[in-house]
Design a protein around this motif. Structure first.
Motif, PDB file in Angstrom:
ATOM      1  N   VAL A  13       0.847  -1.193   0.000  1.00 33.35           N
ATOM      2  CA  VAL A  13       0.000   0.000   0.000  1.00 33.35           C
ATOM      3  C   VAL A  13       0.887   1.249   0.000  1.00 33.35           C
ATOM      4  CG1 VAL A  13      -1.699   1.297   1.334  1.00 33.35           C
ATOM      5  CG2 VAL A  13      -1.925  -1.170   1.123  1.00 33.35           C
ATOM      6  N   ALA A  14       1.938   1.255   0.805  1.00 35.09           N
ATOM      7  CA  ALA A  14       2.841   2.405   0.856  1.00 35.09           C
ATOM      8  C   ALA A  14       3.504   2.638  -0.499  1.00 35.09           C
ATOM      9  CB  ALA A  14       3.905   2.184   1.931  1.00 35.09           C
ATOM     10  N   GLY A  15       3.952   1.568  -1.129  1.00 33.89           N
ATOM     11  CA  GLY A  15       4.615   1.701  -2.419  1.00 33.89           C
ATOM     12  C   GLY A  15       3.694   2.208  -3.514  1.00 33.89           C
ATOM     13  N   TRP A  16       2.502   1.646  -3.596  1.00 30.61           N
ATOM     14  CA  TRP A  16       1.547   2.076  -4.632  1.00 30.61           C
ATOM     15  C   TRP A  16       1.079   3.504  -4.394  1.00 30.61           C
ATOM     16  CZ3 TRP A  16       1.206   0.036  -9.156  1.00 30.61           C
ATOM     17  CH2 TRP A  16       1.455  -1.314  -9.346  1.00 30.61           C
ATOM     18  N   THR A  17       0.823   3.877  -3.146  1.00 27.64           N
ATOM     19  CA  THR A  17       0.363   5.232  -2.847  1.00 27.64           C
ATOM     20  C   THR A  17       1.444   6.255  -3.173  1.00 27.64           C
ATOM     21  OG1 THR A  17      -1.045   4.365  -1.091  1.00 27.64           O
ATOM     22  CG2 THR A  17      -0.580   6.715  -1.036  1.00 27.64           C
ATOM     23  N   GLY A  18       2.663   5.983  -2.736  1.00 26.26           N
ATOM     24  CA  GLY A  18       3.760   6.900  -3.008  1.00 26.26           C
ATOM     25  C   GLY A  18       4.053   7.037  -4.488  1.00 26.26           C
ATOM     26  N   THR A  19       4.021   5.929  -5.210  1.00 24.52           N
ATOM     27  CA  THR A  19       4.276   5.978  -6.648  1.00 24.52           C
ATOM     28  C   THR A  19       3.201   6.774  -7.369  1.00 24.52           C
ATOM     29  OG1 THR A  19       5.413   3.861  -6.559  1.00 24.52           O
ATOM     30  CG2 THR A  19       4.589   4.556  -8.705  1.00 24.52           C
ATOM     31  N   THR A  20       1.945   6.573  -6.989  1.00 27.77           N
ATOM     32  CA  THR A  20       0.851   7.296  -7.630  1.00 27.77           C
ATOM     33  C   THR A  20       0.950   8.793  -7.365  1.00 27.77           C
ATOM     34  OG1 THR A  20      -0.573   5.362  -7.423  1.00 27.77           O
ATOM     35  CG2 THR A  20      -1.654   7.471  -7.794  1.00 27.77           C
ATOM     36  N   LEU A  21       1.214   9.171  -6.114  1.00 20.69           N
ATOM     37  CA  LEU A  21       1.357  10.596  -5.797  1.00 20.69           C
ATOM     38  C   LEU A  21       2.545  11.224  -6.523  1.00 20.69           C
ATOM     39  CD1 LEU A  21       0.542  10.702  -1.980  1.00 20.69           C
ATOM     40  CD2 LEU A  21      -0.770  11.720  -3.836  1.00 20.69           C
ATOM     41  N   ALA A  22       3.664  10.512  -6.575  1.00 19.40           N
ATOM     42  CA  ALA A  22       4.837  11.038  -7.265  1.00 19.40           C
ATOM     43  C   ALA A  22       4.572  11.196  -8.762  1.00 19.40           C
ATOM     44  CB  ALA A  22       6.040  10.129  -7.034  1.00 19.40           C
ATOM     45  N   LEU A  23       3.882  10.229  -9.357  1.00 20.58           N
ATOM     46  CA  LEU A  23       3.549  10.314 -10.780  1.00 20.58           C
ATOM     47  C   LEU A  23       2.649  11.518 -11.051  1.00 20.58           C
ATOM     48  CD1 LEU A  23       3.681   9.030 -13.605  1.00 20.58           C
ATOM     49  CD2 LEU A  23       1.690   7.683 -12.969  1.00 20.58           C
ATOM     50  N   LEU A  24       1.639  11.722 -10.191  1.00 18.59           N
ATOM     51  CA  LEU A  24       0.760  12.883 -10.354  1.00 18.59           C
ATOM     52  C   LEU A  24       1.522  14.197 -10.182  1.00 18.59           C
ATOM     53  CD1 LEU A  24      -2.404  11.633  -8.447  1.00 18.59           C
ATOM     54  CD2 LEU A  24      -2.154  11.951 -10.920  1.00 18.59           C
ATOM     55  N   GLY A  25       2.436  14.236  -9.222  1.00 21.34           N
ATOM     56  CA  GLY A  25       3.232  15.442  -8.997  1.00 21.34           C
ATOM     57  C   GLY A  25       4.131  15.762 -10.183  1.00 21.34           C
ATOM     58  N   PHE A  26       4.809  14.748 -10.713  1.00 18.82           N
ATOM     59  CA  PHE A  26       5.675  14.982 -11.869  1.00 18.82           C
ATOM     60  C   PHE A  26       4.867  15.365 -13.100  1.00 18.82           C
ATOM     61  CE2 PHE A  26       9.124  12.536  -9.717  1.00 18.82           C
ATOM     62  CZ  PHE A  26      10.098  13.506  -9.819  1.00 18.82           C
ATOM     63  N   ALA A  27       3.713  14.729 -13.293  1.00 12.84           N
ATOM     64  CA  ALA A  27       2.860  15.076 -14.433  1.00 12.84           C
ATOM     65  C   ALA A  27       2.342  16.505 -14.297  1.00 12.84           C
ATOM     66  CB  ALA A  27       1.700  14.093 -14.540  1.00 12.84           C
ATOM     67  N   GLY A  28       1.954  16.883 -13.086  1.00 13.91           N
ATOM     68  CA  GLY A  28       1.486  18.258 -12.869  1.00 13.91           C
ATOM     69  C   GLY A  28       2.583  19.280 -13.085  1.00 13.91           C
ATOM     70  N   ALA A  29       3.780  18.981 -12.592  1.00 15.68           N
ATOM     71  CA  ALA A  29       4.906  19.895 -12.791  1.00 15.68           C
ATOM     72  C   ALA A  29       5.268  19.979 -14.272  1.00 15.68           C
ATOM     73  CB  ALA A  29       6.114  19.439 -11.974  1.00 15.68           C
ATOM     74  N   GLY A  30       5.213  18.856 -14.962  1.00 20.19           N
ATOM     75  CA  GLY A  30       5.501  18.866 -16.396  1.00 20.19           C
ATOM     76  C   GLY A  30       4.481  19.662 -17.188  1.00 20.19           C
ATOM     77  N   ALA A  31       3.211  19.521 -16.835  1.00 23.07           N
ATOM     78  CA  ALA A  31       2.163  20.300 -17.508  1.00 23.07           C
ATOM     79  C   ALA A  31       2.343  21.785 -17.214  1.00 23.07           C
ATOM     80  CB  ALA A  31       0.793  19.826 -17.056  1.00 23.07           C
ATOM     81  N   ALA A  32       2.764  22.109 -15.986  1.00 25.91           N
ATOM     82  CA  ALA A  32       2.987  23.510 -15.635  1.00 25.91           C
ATOM     83  C   ALA A  32       4.176  24.086 -16.392  1.00 25.91           C
ATOM     84  CB  ALA A  32       3.201  23.646 -14.127  1.00 25.91           C
ATOM     85  N   VAL A  33       5.198  23.270 -16.654  1.00 25.02           N
ATOM     86  CA  VAL A  33       6.330  23.730 -17.459  1.00 25.02           C
ATOM     87  C   VAL A  33       5.861  24.051 -18.872  1.00 25.02           C
ATOM     88  CG1 VAL A  33       8.477  22.979 -18.565  1.00 25.02           C
ATOM     89  CG2 VAL A  33       8.141  22.598 -16.130  1.00 25.02           C
ATOM     90  N   CYS A  34       5.041  23.154 -19.439  1.00 24.42           N
ATOM     91  CA  CYS A  34       4.528  23.384 -20.797  1.00 24.42           C
ATOM     92  C   CYS A  34       3.647  24.628 -20.858  1.00 24.42           C
ATOM     93  CB  CYS A  34       3.737  22.170 -21.278  1.00 24.42           C
ATOM     94  SG  CYS A  34       4.768  20.714 -21.518  1.00 24.42           S
ATOM     95  N   ALA A  35       2.917  24.905 -19.785  1.00 26.79           N
ATOM     96  CA  ALA A  35       2.027  26.064 -19.752  1.00 26.79           C
ATOM     97  C   ALA A  35       2.747  27.325 -19.249  1.00 26.79           C
ATOM     98  CB  ALA A  35       0.834  25.769 -18.851  1.00 26.79           C
ATOM     99  N   ALA A  36       4.028  27.201 -18.909  1.00 21.46           N
ATOM    100  CA  ALA A  36       4.828  28.310 -18.373  1.00 21.46           C
ATOM    101  C   ALA A  36       4.167  28.922 -17.145  1.00 21.46           C
ATOM    102  CB  ALA A  36       5.089  29.367 -19.451  1.00 21.46           C
ATOM    103  N   TRP A  37       3.648  28.050 -16.263  1.00 23.22           N
ATOM    104  CA  TRP A  37       2.988  28.486 -15.032  1.00 23.22           C
ATOM    105  C   TRP A  37       3.893  28.127 -13.861  1.00 23.22           C
ATOM    106  CZ3 TRP A  37      -0.916  25.536 -11.780  1.00 23.22           C
ATOM    107  CH2 TRP A  37      -1.534  26.382 -10.853  1.00 23.22           C
ATOM    108  N   THR A  38       4.667  29.074 -13.399  1.00 22.30           N
ATOM    109  CA  THR A  38       5.665  28.846 -12.356  1.00 22.30           C
ATOM    110  C   THR A  38       5.071  28.317 -11.047  1.00 22.30           C
ATOM    111  OG1 THR A  38       7.024  30.569 -13.341  1.00 22.30           O
ATOM    112  CG2 THR A  38       7.602  29.884 -11.108  1.00 22.30           C
ATOM    113  N   PRO A  39       3.957  28.860 -10.539  1.00 25.01           N
ATOM    114  CA  PRO A  39       3.405  28.287  -9.301  1.00 25.01           C
ATOM    115  C   PRO A  39       3.022  26.808  -9.464  1.00 25.01           C
ATOM    116  CG  PRO A  39       2.415  30.428  -9.722  1.00 25.01           C
ATOM    117  CD  PRO A  39       3.210  30.069 -10.940  1.00 25.01           C
ATOM    118  N   GLY A  40       2.573  26.426 -10.640  1.00 22.28           N
ATOM    119  CA  GLY A  40       2.201  25.033 -10.879  1.00 22.28           C
ATOM    120  C   GLY A  40       3.393  24.091 -10.799  1.00 22.28           C
ATOM    121  N   ILE A  41       4.553  24.593 -11.225  1.00 23.71           N
ATOM    122  CA  ILE A  41       5.777  23.782 -11.135  1.00 23.71           C
ATOM    123  C   ILE A  41       6.082  23.498  -9.662  1.00 23.71           C
ATOM    124  CG2 ILE A  41       8.259  23.736 -11.568  1.00 23.71           C
ATOM    125  CD1 ILE A  41       7.684  25.580 -14.001  1.00 23.71           C
ATOM    126  N   TRP A  42       5.994  24.530  -8.828  1.00 21.43           N
ATOM    127  CA  TRP A  42       6.277  24.364  -7.402  1.00 21.43           C
ATOM    128  C   TRP A  42       5.219  23.511  -6.717  1.00 21.43           C
ATOM    129  CZ3 TRP A  42      10.925  24.860  -5.929  1.00 21.43           C
ATOM    130  CH2 TRP A  42      11.766  25.756  -6.570  1.00 21.43           C
TER     131      TRP A  42
END
Length: 125
Positions: A13-42
């Motif tokens: 459970v710890a591994g799946w939860t952490g992996t899912t959250l990390a994947l969502l965080g990296f995807a969100g930061a990547g989308a924010a980079v593409c949109a040039a939205w600095t707060p979204g990266i952070w």
């Protein structure tokens, strides 16, 4: 038979939860980079840091796994690790949580072995 053979892959459970959250965080930061939205990266990078903290806390709560392979009966991801209450002897996360957990997890000599005349105790001359 699975593609990985007959091994403990550590699905928890710890591994799946952490992996899912990390994947969502990296995807969100990547989308924010593409949109040039600095707060979204952070925000995305903050979710990645949160993923590490959540995984660690779930491990300490017994939803992770100890180091090394587990018995086959404990391979299911929903099985709790009952040894997590006292901490794992060679686990950095358990040692970082509190000195008492690390001390409780450290191997101790058997009390009977320290008594003179007990089996396995050193003989006194």
């Amino acid at each position: 038979m699975s593609a990985h053979g007959h091994v403990d892959l550590g699905h928890t459970v710890a591994g799946w939860t952490g992996t899912t959250l990390a994947l969502l965080g990296f995807a969100g930061a990547g989308a924010a980079v593409c949109a040039a939205w600095t707060p979204g990266i952070w925000i995305g990078l903050g979710v990645v840091a949160l993923a590490g903290a959540v995984t660690w806390l779930l491990h300490l709560a017994g939803w992770g796994k100890p180091s090394g392979p587990r018995p086959e009966a404990e391979w299911d991801w929903r099985v709790r690790d009952v040894s997590a209450r006292t901490g794992h002897a060679d686990c950095l996360g358990c040692r970082m949580s509190a000195p008492r957990r690390a001390a409780a997890a450290a191997p101790r000599p058997h009390p009977q072995a320290a008594l003179p005349g007990a089996a396995g105790a050193p003989e006194q001359a």
